[in-house]
Design an enzyme around this catalytic site. Structure first.
Site, PDB file in Angstrom:
ATOM      1  N   TYR A   1     -19.086  10.258 -11.218  1.00 29.38           N
ATOM      2  CA  TYR A   1     -19.685   9.838  -9.938  1.00 29.38           C
ATOM      3  C   TYR A   1     -19.292  10.777  -8.802  1.00 29.38           C
ATOM      4  CZ  TYR A   1     -20.418   5.803 -12.877  1.00 29.38           C
ATOM      5  OH  TYR A   1     -20.777   4.994 -13.931  1.00 29.38           O
TER       6      TYR A   1
ATOM      7  N   CYS B   1     -21.097  16.120   9.945  1.00 28.06           N
ATOM      8  CA  CYS B   1     -21.096  15.511  11.279  1.00 28.06           C
ATOM      9  C   CYS B   1     -21.191  13.990  11.172  1.00 28.06           C
ATOM     10  CB  CYS B   1     -22.245  16.083  12.109  1.00 28.06           C
ATOM     11  SG  CYS B   1     -22.112  15.715  13.859  1.00 28.06           S
ATOM     12  N   GLU B   2     -20.189  13.380  10.565  1.00 27.56           N
ATOM     13  CA  GLU B   2     -20.075  11.931  10.403  1.00 27.56           C
ATOM     14  C   GLU B   2     -18.592  11.572  10.423  1.00 27.56           C
ATOM     15  OE1 GLU B   2     -22.384   9.565   9.885  1.00 27.56           O
ATOM     16  OE2 GLU B   2     -24.213  10.694   9.401  1.00 27.56           O
TER      17      GLU B   2
ATOM     18  N   GLY C   1     -18.493   5.503 -19.395  1.00 28.03           N
ATOM     19  CA  GLY C   1     -18.836   6.706 -18.634  1.00 28.03           C
ATOM     20  C   GLY C   1     -17.616   7.239 -17.932  1.00 28.03           C
ATOM     21  N   ARG C   2     -17.102   6.435 -16.980  1.00 28.73           N
ATOM     22  CA  ARG C   2     -15.984   6.863 -16.140  1.00 28.73           C
ATOM     23  C   ARG C   2     -14.754   7.251 -16.959  1.00 28.73           C
ATOM     24  NH1 ARG C   2     -15.395   5.002 -10.828  1.00 28.73           N
ATOM     25  NH2 ARG C   2     -16.822   3.298 -11.363  1.00 28.73           N
TER      26      ARG C   2
ATOM     27  N   TYR D   1     -17.232   3.857  -1.087  1.00 29.64           N
ATOM     28  CA  TYR D   1     -16.470   2.758  -1.678  1.00 29.64           C
ATOM     29  C   TYR D   1     -15.067   2.592  -1.097  1.00 29.64           C
ATOM     30  CZ  TYR D   1     -19.898   3.328  -5.495  1.00 29.64           C
ATOM     31  OH  TYR D   1     -21.034   3.442  -6.238  1.00 29.64           O
TER      32      TYR D   1
END
Length: 421
Positions: A375, A346-347, A277-278, A318
């Site tokens: 992803y 807001c994190e 996939g990646r 990650y």
């Protein structure tokens, strides 16, 4: 290799200027290169040209219908982990006989729908799942092709959240127990045992874990054949990594991965399936964002973008690295300065990079996150009521929007207020 390069000082996707796309669709957005997707798929085809095989694209890495249609038309199979992904594969024109259904928690409804629509095989993760498939297939009067996913207890030497082949991971059947479970499968009605499945993790940059796992699969194949099973297909998973940091050593090439497969299981006469996939989609995409503010902090500077963790969660989830480059090429030798590159959510976790050296950029300038095709969009959310961002596919000198940015009215229309409020 990818097709995102500077031309006349402007970053291009193939032959299309990123600034032209930004003017048309606004920022932030994802842009994918058809030429890169095609080339990376073909690399796996070439790596397995010595044997019968099927390269199944892992839809979980990028599920846009246009991407799936492009790869499906090239002959790709699809590896799905939900009935939603199954429907996407079918909608992209991929027939059931080229769709492999993986995942640890297939529901009875999902199993029945896949059997109705056609399936190449189920990669079975547990005895209860095996028994459920048997009951459903028997009740429908059909036979379900299955491969048991074995857990080889091999350390993939990757991030703990994407390692899947160790004994403590939730995936698969312990390889020491495999012969017993295969014997059960052979006794169950509605089941056709076609092969073995193994997948040890994602973003592997070393071939040794593959060699260890595939060697165990080869030994198991011989043992199962001695037990009377007709093992004719080996699904060896995916997981080959990509170079997120350009300064690092390059991961192994698909041709080298294919040589490991040939060396370990090539003498068994089995059809080979793999599920990359990646490596197919990762370097085929960029995330493009605009600078909102350059903020002078206490001992650090913040580059505040209009893209956020809801658009690209990998750095927050990650601690993942992405090269971040200006769309307008910096002059050679220009002085760079360290910045924390952040989004507007807001994190505190809405941080893409800390202390990253960047050439001068300011409000309104465009930056691009490399290696964002896998992803990225598939893991995006509408956190903070931020609309999902557009996806664009480029081919040669033209591009098309392959997912529109929803309006706020469209977002709000999905909610409903009870009459009693």
């Amino acid at each position: 290799m990818d097709h995102f390069t500077y031309s006349n000082g402007i970053l291009h996707a193939e032959d299309v200027s990123i600034t032209d796309i930004a003017t048309t669709v606004g920022t932030p957005f994802y842009a994918y290169s058809a030429a890169t997707l095609t080339r990376h798929f073909q690399l796996f085809q070439e790596a397995l040209a010595w044997t019968d095989h099927l390269v199944c694209f892992a839809i979980k890495s990028n599920s846009n219908l246009a991407v799936l249609k492009l790869l499906g038309d090239l002959g790709a199979g699809m590896d799905v982990v939900s009935i939603g992904e199954y429907h996407r594969a079918k909608a992209a024109g991929v027939p059931g006989e080229r769709i492999v259904f993986s995942g640890v928690g297939k529901t009875r409804e999902e199993i029945a729908l896949a059997l109705q629509g056609g399936i190449r095989q189920f990669n079975v993760e547990s005895e209860p799942e095996l028994e459920a498939i048997s009951q459903i297939a028997s009740g429908m009067g059909v036979t379900a092709p299955i491969a048991l996913r074995v857990n080889p207890d091999v350390d993939a030497k990757t991030h703990e959240k994407i390692a899947t082949g160790k004994s403590e991971n939730k995936f698969g059947i312990p390889i020491a127990k495999a012969r017993t479970v295969y014997a059960l499968a052979a006794r169950l009605p509605g089941i056709d045992v076609v092969g073995i499945d193994v997948h040890i993790g994602s973003q592997l940059t070393d071939l040794e874990p593959f060699e260890l796992a595939f060697t165990k699969v080869a030994d198991l194949t011989r043992a199962l054949r001695e037990d009377g099973h007709n093992i004719r297909r080996l699904d060896l998973g995916g997981g080959l990594g990509i170079p997120y940091e350009r300064s690092n050593d390059a991961p192994p090439l698909p041709i080298e991965y294919g040589q490991v497969i040939q060396r370990t299981v090539g003498d068994l006469g089995c059809e080979i399936e793999i599920e990359p996939g990646r490596l197919i989609s990762g370097n085929a995409g960029v995330l493009v964002s605009s600078v909102i503010y350059l903020k002078q902090g206490d001992g650090r500077n913040f580059l505040i973008l209009d893209a956020a963790m809801n658009d690209l969660v990998r750095p927050s989830m990650y601690g993942a690295y992405h090269d971040i480059i200006p769309v307008v090429q910096a002059e050679a030798g220009v002085e760079q300065s360290a910045m924390d590159i952040v989004g507007p959510v807001c994190e505190t976790g809405d941080t893409f990079a800390k202390g990253r050296n960047m050439p001068p950029v300011g409000p309104g300038d465009l930056v691009a996150f490399r290696s964002a095709g896998a992803y990225g969009a598939v893991m995006a959310s509408e956190y903070n009521s931020r609309p999902l961002i557009p996806e664009v596919l480029v081919q040669g000198d033209h591009f098309a929007v392959i997912r529109q940015r929803p309006s706020f009215e469209e977002m709000l229309s999905r909610d409903s207020i009870p009459e009693w409020l």
